[in-house]
Design an enzyme around this catalytic site. Sequence first.
Site, mmCIF file in Angstrom:
data_model
loop_
_atom_site.group_PDB
_atom_site.id
_atom_site.type_symbol
_atom_site.label_atom_id
_atom_site.label_comp_id
_atom_site.label_asym_id
_atom_site.label_seq_id
_atom_site.Cartn_x
_atom_site.Cartn_y
_atom_site.Cartn_z
ATOM 1 N N ARG A 205 0.687 -1.137 -0.038
ATOM 2 C CA ARG A 205 0.070 -0.193 -0.121
ATOM 3 C C ARG A 205 0.783 1.206 0.058
ATOM 4 O O ARG A 205 0.024 2.557 -0.377
ATOM 5 C CB ARG A 205 -1.005 -0.100 1.086
ATOM 6 C CG ARG A 205 -0.651 0.204 2.550
ATOM 7 C CD ARG A 205 -1.341 0.109 3.647
ATOM 8 N NE ARG A 205 -0.770 -0.248 4.422
ATOM 9 C CZ ARG A 205 -1.238 -0.867 5.808
ATOM 10 N NH1 ARG A 205 -2.485 -1.376 6.007
ATOM 11 N NH2 ARG A 205 -0.747 -0.947 6.856
ATOM 12 N N GLU A 404 11.130 6.601 6.312
ATOM 13 C CA GLU A 404 9.141 6.376 5.938
ATOM 14 C C GLU A 404 9.514 7.924 6.042
ATOM 15 O O GLU A 404 9.586 8.894 6.247
ATOM 16 C CB GLU A 404 8.907 6.356 7.607
ATOM 17 C CG GLU A 404 9.385 4.985 9.034
ATOM 18 C CD GLU A 404 8.263 4.189 8.042
ATOM 19 O OE1 GLU A 404 7.264 4.557 7.289
ATOM 20 O OE2 GLU A 404 8.393 2.660 8.455
HETATM 21 O O1 0X9 Z 1 6.806 -1.811 10.612
HETATM 22 C C1 0X9 Z 1 7.363 -1.850 9.835
HETATM 23 O O2 0X9 Z 1 7.802 -2.931 9.059
HETATM 24 C C2 0X9 Z 1 8.651 -0.683 9.241
HETATM 25 N N1 0X9 Z 1 6.925 0.121 9.443
HETATM 26 S S1 0X9 Z 1 6.103 0.263 8.224
HETATM 27 O O3 0X9 Z 1 4.778 1.892 8.831
HETATM 28 N N2 0X9 Z 1 6.046 0.736 7.085
HETATM 29 O O4 0X9 Z 1 4.830 -0.601 8.313
HETATM 30 C C3 0X9 Z 1 9.033 -0.272 10.154
HETATM 31 C C4 0X9 Z 1 10.379 -0.981 9.987
HETATM 32 C C5 0X9 Z 1 11.378 -0.700 11.112
HETATM 33 N N3 0X9 Z 1 12.428 -1.031 11.395
HETATM 34 C C6 0X9 Z 1 12.461 -2.578 12.062
HETATM 35 N N4 0X9 Z 1 10.841 -2.322 12.826
HETATM 36 N N5 0X9 Z 1 13.687 -3.342 12.083
HETATM 37 ZN ZN ZN Z 2 5.822 0.024 5.517
#
Ligand code: 0X9
Ligand code: ZN
Length: 438
Positions: A205, A404
């Site tokens: 998305r 992001e």
């Molecule tokens: O949750 C995620 O996969 C990422 N944010 S999103 O809102 N685009 O889904 C952030 C990932 C950050 N990195 C780690 N958590 N290692």
């Molecule tokens: Zn994401």
Amino acid sequence: MWQRIVCSLTLCLIGLAGTSLANNLAGYEGYTKYTVEHGNESAFRYMVDLQTNDADLDFWLLTRNTSVLTVGPTRKSQFESRLSNLGVSYQVQPLMELMAALQANSTYADEDGEYEECQEADCRESQRPRRRSRRQARGFFSHYPRYNEILSFMSGLASRYPQYCRYESLGRSNEGRHIAALSISLNARTRSRRVAYIQAAAHGREWITTQTVLYLAYELLSNLRAFQRVLQDVEVFLVPLVNPDGYEYTHTSDRFWRKNRHRYAGHACSGVDINRNFGNHWNYQGASQNLCSEVYSGTAPNSEPETSAVVRYLEFNRNRVKLSLDVHSFGKFIFYPYGYAKNTVPPTVGTLRSVALRAANQIGKYRGTRYTTGTSASILYEASGSLDDFAYGSLGIPLSYTLELPGDEFHVPSSDIIHVCKETFAGFVEFIRHVSLY
Ligand code: 0X9
Ligand code: ZN
């Protein structure tokens, strides 16, 4: 055939209210978008638990202070009484109202796309007037292209700049689509070039992310001389659409689909979160083994063809890859490792932080957009099995980040695409500039 569908406000509202509901929004009638302000740690923890374990709620953003999520009509009153018990304040907006407003000034492409494909011989730089290709490119970055159009754009660039750009496939997705890549370099014959790896749209998305990476390719190739120093001894390797099945599904069926399209016989739910499927602390935190969850981590690390295509490339080139950027949306963050747990500090945190700050500073110069930098575990939530931790922690890639991009939701208005592309471009170049230091 190349006709675009331009959705005027009246048409959209009629469409959204009546029978011709946009296909990718069918099923979202009665949904509500919640913006929840949760100042205290216990409310935040509660939201994290919901994100991981309540498959009916779809979190668009979850930081320590704020959550943005959508809730279906059957869960609405239960959710609101939970929020009252927590003592947090929140705002609501009917999802269809929001989508109508967003689509009012948006342009969509049909499956074939409207970008004029560049055919081998007539694409060479010298044979095609520059102004025409500029105009075409402006069109390309003012709407959201479909998979076919994206691949045409990429192969078009490779045909136009055969000396500097190679178009290839890293493998195929669950549904058999190519995971297409562009390699850009000045000295294709030098074998020891350091690699800057940049990927986008692991989450279907997050449409704007693909556009920013394609814009990077387009700008670099259109101005090779200006970027001669940055590209000296560096190969820029771009994968603008890691999750092509999820991306197409958001165009045809469900605008808010996040995962890939892995289907499991006998199960109604489908899809694996590619950013929980990498083999670093796999399924440790912020990931779920419930196949209906938005953060389902798959049956094993690298179980998904999309993940393993990326891993294969990075492992094969692990000594050359010095930068890994995983582009997501939204929130205006630059995250560096580790994301799998809080209070785990990487040994080179000083470098990671200073390069992130420099990139954020460059992005801000275009129109003042302010990014926040830090580890995702401290700014957002702990989540393991992501590319940033895998690249840094498992492969030793020294510069590893998740971006992001800006936006208040996944749908950045078409008129804003070019501005997000331009400001992000400045950040990408700053990151790439650091690659030659390793
Ligand atoms: O949750 C995620 O996969 C990422 N944010 S999103 O809102 N685009 O889904 C952030 C990932 C950050 N990195 C780690 N958590 N290692
Ligand atoms: Zn994401």
